[in-house]
Design a protein around this motif. Structure first.
Motif, PDB file in Angstrom:
ATOM      1  N   UNK A   9       0.821  -1.207   0.000  1.00 19.24           N
ATOM      2  CA  UNK A   9       0.000   0.000   0.000  1.00 19.24           C
ATOM      3  C   UNK A   9       0.861   1.265   0.000  1.00 19.24           C
ATOM      4  N   UNK A  10       1.845   1.331   0.885  1.00 19.36           N
ATOM      5  CA  UNK A  10       2.682   2.529   0.955  1.00 19.36           C
ATOM      6  C   UNK A  10       3.502   2.707  -0.322  1.00 19.36           C
ATOM      7  N   UNK A  11       3.954   1.636  -0.890  1.00 15.77           N
ATOM      8  CA  UNK A  11       4.694   1.733  -2.145  1.00 15.77           C
ATOM      9  C   UNK A  11       3.782   2.249  -3.253  1.00 15.77           C
ATOM     10  N   UNK A  12       2.529   1.799  -3.261  1.00 15.83           N
ATOM     11  CA  UNK A  12       1.569   2.283  -4.252  1.00 15.83           C
ATOM     12  C   UNK A  12       1.323   3.780  -4.075  1.00 15.83           C
ATOM     13  N   UNK A  13       1.179   4.218  -2.841  1.00 17.64           N
ATOM     14  CA  UNK A  13       0.952   5.636  -2.566  1.00 17.64           C
ATOM     15  C   UNK A  13       2.149   6.470  -3.011  1.00 17.64           C
ATOM     16  N   UNK A  14       3.337   6.002  -2.723  1.00 15.97           N
ATOM     17  CA  UNK A  14       4.546   6.760  -3.028  1.00 15.97           C
ATOM     18  C   UNK A  14       4.854   6.816  -4.528  1.00 15.97           C
ATOM     19  N   UNK A  15       4.558   5.728  -5.237  1.00 17.29           N
ATOM     20  CA  UNK A  15       4.882   5.688  -6.667  1.00 17.29           C
ATOM     21  C   UNK A  15       3.726   6.127  -7.546  1.00 17.29           C
ATOM     22  N   UNK A  16       2.499   6.001  -7.039  1.00 16.88           N
ATOM     23  CA  UNK A  16       1.337   6.452  -7.791  1.00 16.88           C
ATOM     24  C   UNK A  16       0.801   5.480  -8.811  1.00 16.88           C
ATOM     25  N   UNK A  63      -7.214   8.120   4.528  1.00 10.52           N
ATOM     26  CA  UNK A  63      -7.251   7.847   5.956  1.00 10.52           C
ATOM     27  C   UNK A  63      -6.350   6.670   6.304  1.00 10.52           C
ATOM     28  N   UNK A  64      -6.385   5.625   5.478  1.00  9.62           N
ATOM     29  CA  UNK A  64      -5.517   4.471   5.712  1.00  9.62           C
ATOM     30  C   UNK A  64      -4.055   4.886   5.648  1.00  9.62           C
ATOM     31  N   UNK A  65      -3.701   5.696   4.667  1.00  9.53           N
ATOM     32  CA  UNK A  65      -2.308   6.124   4.507  1.00  9.53           C
ATOM     33  C   UNK A  65      -1.800   6.830   5.756  1.00  9.53           C
ATOM     34  N   UNK A  66      -2.608   7.745   6.307  1.00 11.17           N
ATOM     35  CA  UNK A  66      -2.195   8.484   7.504  1.00 11.17           C
ATOM     36  C   UNK A  66      -1.925   7.527   8.662  1.00 11.17           C
ATOM     37  N   UNK A  67      -2.823   6.556   8.849  1.00  7.95           N
ATOM     38  CA  UNK A  67      -2.674   5.640   9.972  1.00  7.95           C
ATOM     39  C   UNK A  67      -1.523   4.658   9.775  1.00  7.95           C
ATOM     40  N   UNK A  68      -1.320   4.214   8.554  1.00  5.96           N
ATOM     41  CA  UNK A  68      -0.215   3.282   8.299  1.00  5.96           C
ATOM     42  C   UNK A  68       1.129   3.978   8.524  1.00  5.96           C
ATOM     43  N   UNK A  69       1.244   5.217   8.066  1.00  5.90           N
ATOM     44  CA  UNK A  69       2.492   5.946   8.288  1.00  5.90           C
ATOM     45  C   UNK A  69       2.747   6.164   9.772  1.00  5.90           C
ATOM     46  N   UNK A  70       1.691   6.454  10.514  1.00  6.70           N
ATOM     47  CA  UNK A  70       1.844   6.609  11.953  1.00  6.70           C
ATOM     48  C   UNK A  70       2.280   5.300  12.601  1.00  6.70           C
ATOM     49  N   UNK A  71       1.695   4.184  12.142  1.00 14.11           N
ATOM     50  CA  UNK A  71       2.084   2.884  12.677  1.00 14.11           C
ATOM     51  C   UNK A  71       3.553   2.590  12.391  1.00 14.11           C
ATOM     52  N   UNK A  72       3.989   2.928  11.174  1.00 10.52           N
ATOM     53  CA  UNK A  72       5.403   2.730  10.832  1.00 10.52           C
ATOM     54  C   UNK A  72       6.304   3.555  11.744  1.00 10.52           C
ATOM     55  N   UNK A  73       5.878   4.801  12.014  1.00 10.65           N
ATOM     56  CA  UNK A  73       6.670   5.662  12.899  1.00 10.65           C
ATOM     57  C   UNK A  73       6.754   5.055  14.290  1.00 10.65           C
TER      58      UNK A  73
END
Length: 305
Positions: A9-16, A63-73
């Motif tokens: 998911x994060x890779x998809x968000x970052x690469x588009x 919303x998922x992106x925000x929470x996943x990034x927070x979880x990674x942090x």
């Protein structure tokens, strides 16, 4: 929801794009597509909209992106804590601080922190509320030492009040109205204000209006301490600021307190963080040092005396 789902998911968000995510993770496009589809099934919500130009996130996807990034942090903070407990030297602290802190107590806090964690990586941001809240949400800062309008904070934030600060009207030495005592005398002046939602100046204007007190009409909106201070000290513009600034050099020599009879709304300085999100050992060490310094200099911070 598994680790490979979140990485896809994060890779998809970052690469588009599906292709970009597959290339980044060295997987097939089919594997990425499957991971995203399983995520959508698990959450029972659409996360992306596909088109010839790539993918666009839905509101649920954002919303998922925000929470996943927070979880990674949070996972990274856990790694740092464990390394410190095992004798490692890796630590990272990111803090936003209001001007009242960085013109007064910040050097002492940093000095004390360096004695405890000399090799820690330290990042400092200016604590303007419109920037602080999103940064707390996505985990890019650990906490803020700020003075928010805490009654209006969303439930996701936790605020620990530490000191109430008296607010004054400041002007340059020699200002034509440096000895004014009545609010009405200042209404035709130019004022410098940070009017973003949640700022002290926005709250002050609102309180004056609700009390039926006229507010200044000539306002220059600013969003940084440097711009605001430079204009106040080199023009006839007025500024509502903490009385504490009168006790800190060289700022005390550059500002005069207008002796108004009418008190301005006070602000409350404290530690702002994301609720139910524990700080790392390094960040908690820094927070405790701020608590100690604010307590030790409470009177000077409160009134500038």
């Amino acid at each position: 929801m598994k680790d490979h789902h979140l990485k896809a998911w994060l890779s998809l968000v970052e690469t588009g794009s599906i292709r970009g995510a597959a290339r980044s993770l060295h997987l097939s496009q089919a594997a990425i597509t499957k991971a995203i589809r399983e995520l959508e099934q698990d959450l029972d919500a659409p996360l992306i909209v596909r088109s010839s130009r790539g993918v666009t996130l839905t509101e649920c996807g954002h919303q998922l992106t925000m929470r996943v990034r927070l979880a990674q942090a949070q996972f990274e903070l856990a790694r740092q804590d464990i390394r410190q407990l095992q004798g490692g030297k890796e630590a990272h602290v990111s803090v936003a601080v209001t001007p009242t802190i960085y013109v007064s107590l910040l050097p002492d806090v940093i000095d004390a922190f360096r004695k405890r964690m000399p090799l820690a990586e330290l990042n400092l941001e200016e604590g303007m509320m419109p920037l602080v809240l999103p940064a707390l949400r996505d985990g890019s800062i650990d906490f803020a030492v700020a003075a928010p309008v805490h009654q209006a904070l969303a439930p996701e934030f936790s605020f620990e009040p530490l000191q109430t600060l008296e607010m004054i009207v400041g002007c340059r030495p020699g200002h034509p109205l440096a000895k004014a005592t009545e609010w009405e005398q200042l209404l035709d002046c130019e004022w410098l204000m940070h009017l973003a939602p949640g700022s002290h100046h926005t709250d002050m204007v609102g309180q004056l209006q609700r009390a039926g007190i006229p507010v200044p009409q000539r306002i220059i909106t600013t969003n940084s301490f440097g711009v605001t201070w430079n204009l106040m000290t080199r023009s006839d513009a007025l500024l509502s600021c903490p009385a504490a600034w009168l006790s800190v050099q060289p700022y005390a020599q550059q500002v005069t307190r207008v002796p108004l009879r009418m008190p301005l709304p006070s602000i409350t300085l404290g530690i702002l963080s994301l609720r139910d999100t524990p700080l790392s050992l390094a960040a908690e060490t820094m927070a405790e040092l701020f608590r100690r310094e604010i307590a030790a200099h409470g009177k000077k911070l409160a009134t500038g005396g």
